[in-house]
Design a protein around this motif. Structure first.
Motif, PDB file in Angstrom:
ATOM      1  N   TYR A  72       8.828   4.740  -1.289  1.00  0.00           N
ATOM      2  CA  TYR A  72       7.971   4.013  -1.826  1.00  0.00           C
ATOM      3  C   TYR A  72       8.400   3.581  -3.542  1.00  0.00           C
ATOM      4  O   TYR A  72       9.353   4.400  -3.641  1.00  0.00           O
ATOM      5  CB  TYR A  72       6.720   4.012  -2.407  1.00  0.00           C
ATOM      6  N   ASP A  73       8.285   2.269  -4.184  1.00  0.00           N
ATOM      7  CA  ASP A  73       9.322   1.795  -5.675  1.00  0.00           C
ATOM      8  C   ASP A  73       8.753   2.803  -6.234  1.00  0.00           C
ATOM      9  O   ASP A  73       9.496   3.570  -7.848  1.00  0.00           O
ATOM     10  CB  ASP A  73       8.468   0.758  -5.443  1.00  0.00           C
ATOM     11  N   SER A  74       6.916   3.075  -6.237  1.00  0.00           N
ATOM     12  CA  SER A  74       6.785   4.146  -7.595  1.00  0.00           C
ATOM     13  C   SER A  74       5.250   4.592  -6.437  1.00  0.00           C
ATOM     14  O   SER A  74       4.703   4.706  -6.141  1.00  0.00           O
ATOM     15  CB  SER A  74       5.954   3.247  -8.700  1.00  0.00           C
ATOM     16  N   LEU A  75       5.113   5.567  -7.493  1.00  0.00           N
ATOM     17  CA  LEU A  75       3.608   6.069  -6.751  1.00  0.00           C
ATOM     18  C   LEU A  75       2.119   4.792  -7.020  1.00  0.00           C
ATOM     19  O   LEU A  75       1.012   4.845  -6.314  1.00  0.00           O
ATOM     20  CB  LEU A  75       2.673   6.725  -8.547  1.00  0.00           C
ATOM     21  N   ALA A  76       2.425   3.927  -8.327  1.00  0.00           N
ATOM     22  CA  ALA A  76       1.409   2.816  -7.595  1.00  0.00           C
ATOM     23  C   ALA A  76       2.047   2.238  -6.729  1.00  0.00           C
ATOM     24  O   ALA A  76       0.790   1.053  -5.948  1.00  0.00           O
ATOM     25  CB  ALA A  76       1.757   1.264  -9.471  1.00  0.00           C
TER      26      ALA A  76
END
Length: 106
Positions: free
Chosen positions: A57-61
C-alpha cells in the motif's frame, strides 16, 4: 510505502482447498480493491499448514480506504462468510511492515 503481512494457520488437510477457493474467488475480488499483490506463500518446512499473504500500500490511509471498500463489497462479504464457515483457519496474524531505507521500492 507499507507492506501488509498476513499469516494464516490452517487445520491440517485444509490448505489446498482454501488455496483453490482463494485463487478463483477471493483474489479476484481483492485485486479489484486492494493495491499491489506481492504474493501468497505456503510453508514447506517449519510451521506447517501456514500461508503468508502480502499486499503493498502507499500508506496506512491508503490501506484503510481500500480495505473499507472491499469490506463493503457484497461479493467479498459472501466469500469471507463462506471461508470462515469452513472452519479451516485456526489463527490469523497481521503485521504492517515498513521498508528499511535500502529496500527496493522504499
Amino acid at each position: 510505502m507499507i507492506v501488509e503481512h498476513r499469516t494464516y494457520t490452517f487445520r491440517p488437510g485444509t490448505v489446498e482447498g482454501w488455496l483453490k477457493r482463494y485463487e478463483t474467488e477471493g483474489l479476484p475480488i481483492q485485486r479489484r480493491h486492494l493495491n499491489t499483490f506481492l504474493g501468497l506463500y505456503v510453508s514447506e518446512i517449519g510451521r506447517l499448514h501456514t500461508t503468508v499473504l502480502m499486499w503493498r500500500y502507499d500508506s496506512l490511509a491508503d490501506r484503510e480506504t481500500r480495505r473499507a471498500a472491499m469490506y463493503a463489497d457484497p461479493e467479498w462479504q459472501a466469500f469471507i462468510s463462506g471461508v470462515w464457515s469452513l472452519g479451516a483457519i485456526q489463527s490469523q496474524d497481521v503485521m504492517i511492515m515498513n521498508p528499511a531505507p535500502f529496500s527496493p521500492g522504499a
